[in-house]
Design a protein around this motif. Sequence first.
Motif, PDB file in Angstrom:
ATOM      1  N   ASN A   1      -0.400  -5.692  -1.755  1.00 28.68           N
ATOM      2  CA  ASN A   1      -0.281  -5.771  -3.564  1.00 28.68           C
ATOM      3  C   ASN A   1      -1.107  -5.065  -4.482  1.00 28.68           C
ATOM      4  N   ASP A   2      -2.478  -5.809  -3.843  1.00 24.99           N
ATOM      5  CA  ASP A   2      -3.995  -5.644  -4.179  1.00 24.99           C
ATOM      6  C   ASP A   2      -4.115  -4.089  -4.015  1.00 24.99           C
ATOM      7  N   ILE A   3      -3.835  -3.786  -2.453  1.00 27.14           N
ATOM      8  CA  ILE A   3      -4.774  -2.408  -2.677  1.00 27.14           C
ATOM      9  C   ILE A   3      -4.040  -0.968  -3.299  1.00 27.14           C
ATOM     10  N   PHE A   4      -3.189  -1.084  -3.722  1.00 26.35           N
ATOM     11  CA  PHE A   4      -1.675  -0.629  -4.106  1.00 26.35           C
ATOM     12  C   PHE A   4      -2.172  -0.846  -5.950  1.00 26.35           C
ATOM     13  N   LYS A   5      -2.760  -2.302  -5.881  1.00 24.29           N
ATOM     14  CA  LYS A   5      -3.456  -2.124  -7.374  1.00 24.29           C
ATOM     15  C   LYS A   5      -4.444  -1.123  -8.272  1.00 24.29           C
ATOM     16  N   ASP A   6      -5.067  -1.184  -6.751  1.00 21.68           N
ATOM     17  CA  ASP A   6      -6.593  -0.850  -7.050  1.00 21.68           C
ATOM     18  C   ASP A   6      -7.108   0.484  -6.896  1.00 21.68           C
ATOM     19  N   ARG A   7      -5.652   1.247  -6.045  1.00 19.30           N
ATOM     20  CA  ARG A   7      -5.958   2.196  -6.194  1.00 19.30           C
ATOM     21  C   ARG A   7      -4.881   3.338  -7.675  1.00 19.30           C
ATOM     22  N   GLN A   8      -3.852   2.409  -7.845  1.00 14.03           N
ATOM     23  CA  GLN A   8      -3.954   2.569  -9.377  1.00 14.03           C
ATOM     24  C   GLN A   8      -4.512   2.844 -10.087  1.00 14.03           C
ATOM     25  N   MET A   9      -5.754   1.633 -10.409  1.00 10.35           N
ATOM     26  CA  MET A   9      -6.116   1.646 -11.550  1.00 10.35           C
ATOM     27  C   MET A   9      -7.526   2.702 -11.273  1.00 10.35           C
TER      28      MET A   9
END
Length: 224
Positions: A99-107
Amino acid sequence: VRNYVRKKFYEMCAISTWPTDEGRCVAQTASNHFHKHYRAFHIVNRPIEAFEKDDELFLDVLNLERQGLLKVEFALIKKVEKDGADGYKYVLLGRDGDNDIFKDRQMLAEHFKKIDASADKTYFPGDRKEDVLKWEWCNKMQPRLEAIARSHEIRTRRQNLRNEADKIRDFYICSAMRFGFDTLNLFMVEDPILDFLSRMYCRTEDKTATEVYVVPDDWNTVRK
């Protein structure tokens, strides 16, 4: 566990440098006069293992840092191979691949879109602490990811060039290149050390015959 973490850290650890405000003039002078220590001012993710014993470059880095002329940053990079060429990605410490990488890319994508939507192509957050933290993170990550993107672009362009003048020209072209969030996001990768420890200490379930995933529950969040 300590042996694994120490081994992986050494394998992935890399050094980057850039001149401080006081060191800019020194770096410029070193460049103009072709001084050997100039190369110490602009290292981009050079693996620790690439430095040999009593390496003169590393000694220059230490000496210039001691004088306050450059800053040194240690980061973890993950080596990857693409189209037969070696490359690497930037490890986001403490971030998992679920989940973390997906959130960071989205941010990062949202950050770029806010900049593009503004009239003067700048964006500053409001007073909300969460927005300020996101803005600071994106501004910190952008130049680091851009440095990796340029490094890959230079390597790709120079593979088929034989003329030294063409190589130098393309090098300077790449040095001024800008990249969008869709390109930069490709160079983020999860923390493999966290992944190893999570699979060891958190509750997991089988994903495939050879893979497991960490169950997203409160207990595992505490364990992480």
